[in-house]
Design a protein around this motif. Structure first.
Motif, PDB file in Angstrom:
ATOM      1  N   UNK A  52      61.210 119.909 -18.783  1.00  0.00           N
ATOM      2  CA  UNK A  52      62.078 118.715 -18.777  1.00  0.00           C
ATOM      3  C   UNK A  52      62.152 118.100 -17.390  1.00  0.00           C
ATOM      4  N   UNK A  53      62.357 118.942 -16.387  1.00  0.00           N
ATOM      5  CA  UNK A  53      62.506 118.407 -15.028  1.00  0.00           C
ATOM      6  C   UNK A  53      61.178 117.877 -14.496  1.00  0.00           C
ATOM      7  N   UNK A  54      60.096 118.563 -14.868  1.00  0.00           N
ATOM      8  CA  UNK A  54      58.771 118.184 -14.350  1.00  0.00           C
ATOM      9  C   UNK A  54      58.426 116.752 -14.735  1.00  0.00           C
ATOM     10  N   UNK A  55      58.868 116.339 -15.933  1.00  0.00           N
ATOM     11  CA  UNK A  55      58.524 114.988 -16.397  1.00  0.00           C
ATOM     12  C   UNK A  55      59.083 113.909 -15.477  1.00  0.00           C
ATOM     13  N   UNK A  79      71.709 123.318 -16.889  1.00  0.00           N
ATOM     14  CA  UNK A  79      72.108 123.774 -15.544  1.00  0.00           C
ATOM     15  C   UNK A  79      70.865 123.968 -14.662  1.00  0.00           C
ATOM     16  N   UNK A  80      69.800 124.525 -15.234  1.00  0.00           N
ATOM     17  CA  UNK A  80      68.563 124.714 -14.464  1.00  0.00           C
ATOM     18  C   UNK A  80      68.019 123.352 -14.047  1.00  0.00           C
ATOM     19  N   UNK A 139      67.577 121.902 -10.180  1.00  0.00           N
ATOM     20  CA  UNK A 139      66.290 121.411  -9.653  1.00  0.00           C
ATOM     21  C   UNK A 139      66.457 119.974  -9.143  1.00  0.00           C
ATOM     22  N   UNK A 140      67.235 119.181  -9.886  1.00  0.00           N
ATOM     23  CA  UNK A 140      67.464 117.794  -9.465  1.00  0.00           C
ATOM     24  C   UNK A 140      68.295 117.755  -8.177  1.00  0.00           C
ATOM     25  N   UNK A 141      69.304 118.634  -8.091  1.00  0.00           N
ATOM     26  CA  UNK A 141      70.173 118.644  -6.908  1.00  0.00           C
ATOM     27  C   UNK A 141      69.372 119.003  -5.655  1.00  0.00           C
ATOM     28  N   UNK A 142      68.392 119.882  -5.815  1.00  0.00           N
ATOM     29  CA  UNK A 142      67.574 120.260  -4.648  1.00  0.00           C
ATOM     30  C   UNK A 142      66.747 119.063  -4.177  1.00  0.00           C
ATOM     31  N   UNK A 143      66.223 118.322  -5.121  1.00  0.00           N
ATOM     32  CA  UNK A 143      65.475 117.110  -4.732  1.00  0.00           C
ATOM     33  C   UNK A 143      66.419 116.113  -4.066  1.00  0.00           C
TER      34      UNK A 143
END
Ligand code: DQA
Length: 275
Positions: free
Chosen positions: A208-211, A171-172, A176-180
């Motif tokens: 995970x998201x940073x990658x 979910x986190x 983060x992806x949805x904001x981008x």
């Protein structure tokens, strides 16, 4: 066009210090304290080191929801906020200012209508004095607020807060992806841990998201349990940390001076050649 750019990089996380004054007198006092603390800390960067190494903080976040001359009128008139932003940027000439109105739903100090929120975003962005404005990505008019800021060439730090718990890592990552995807220039999430495992969840989701992220991330676990994320978040991909000179704006924020030392120490520890 903003006067200062927000340059964020997880390899050298920025320290963001909040300004929470309730009126001009309190704001002036806090700015005086920031300038005094910054001057006391400052010096000449040793050769080859980042200028950050001698700066106590890198960015100031002005929390507009604390500022009563604006909130007293339920936000119907943005001009007191615009005037205060002019004053803040004049008194902190070298520093990027992030302008944030935090709604009560996300742990803020005041409530204004969605239309007033949008009008505020537009008015603050149009000054060109904010390096970025914060837009809560779950706000009813978030898309319009992002578009308004971008019309004025002002970057957007999208944000989301959870003061009750830490959502699962998926979910986190999804938020983060949805904001981008929503067009944000920076994606920020603050969550509340109930256990050490929750702190690990926030850090793991950040990593995970940073990658794969195409924009900088700012993440933190709030409260005392999460304080470690405010120091070591850069290792996992968080490009900034909120720290205090005086007043805090969220649970768990640590004094800027200690945070600066910790970041310097961690950078030394990750220098090439050290195993
Ligand atoms: O979004 C954030 C992060 C924050 O909530 C924190 O936990 O440090 C502090 C807020 O002022 C800021 O807008």
């Amino acid at each position: 066009m903003p006067r200062h750019r927000l340059t964020l990089d997880a390899r050298s996380p920025s320290i963001i210090v909040p300004l929470t004054g309730r009126d001009l007198t309190e704001l002036d006092e806090q700015i005086g304290a920031l300038n005094a603390a910054g001057a006391e800390f400052g010096g000449t960067p040793p050769a080859g080191t980042s200028p950050n190494a001698v700066q106590l903080f890198d960015v100031v976040e002005w929390r507009v929801d604390f500022y009563e001359p604006f909130t007293a009128g339920a936000g119907s008139d943005p001009s007191p906020a615009v005037e205060a932003l002019e004053r803040i940027s004049a008194q902190l000439p070298g520093l990027p200012v992030l302008a944030t109105f935090r709604t009560r739903a996300e742990g803020g100090d005041a409530e204004i209508s969605p239309e007033a929120y949008l009008a505020l975003a537009e008015a603050l962005a149009s000054t060109g004095l904010a390096a970025a404005i914060d837009v809560e990505y779950r706000h009813a008019l978030a898309g319009d607020a992002i578009a308004a800021a971008h019309r004025h060439h002002t970057p957007v730090v999208a944000s989301t807060h959870d003061f009750a718990e830490t959502p699962p890592a998926e979910e986190i990552v999804a938020r983060l992806a949805a904001m981008e995807d929503a067009g944000a220039d920076v994606a920020k999430i603050a969550v509340t841990p109930r256990s050490a495992a929750d702190v690990v969840t926030l850090l793991s989701a950040t990593e995970q998201r940073f990658r794969v992220a195409g924009i900088p991330l700012i993440t933190m676990s709030m409260g005392g349990l999460g304080a470690v994320t405010r120091l070591g978040g850069g290792t996992f991909g968080s490009s900034a940390t909120f720290a205090t000179v005086g007043a805090a704006s969220a649970p768990g924020q640590l004094p800027a001076e200690g945070v600066r030392s910790a970041l310097d120490l961690l950078r030394t520890g990750s220098a090439p050649g050290l195993l």
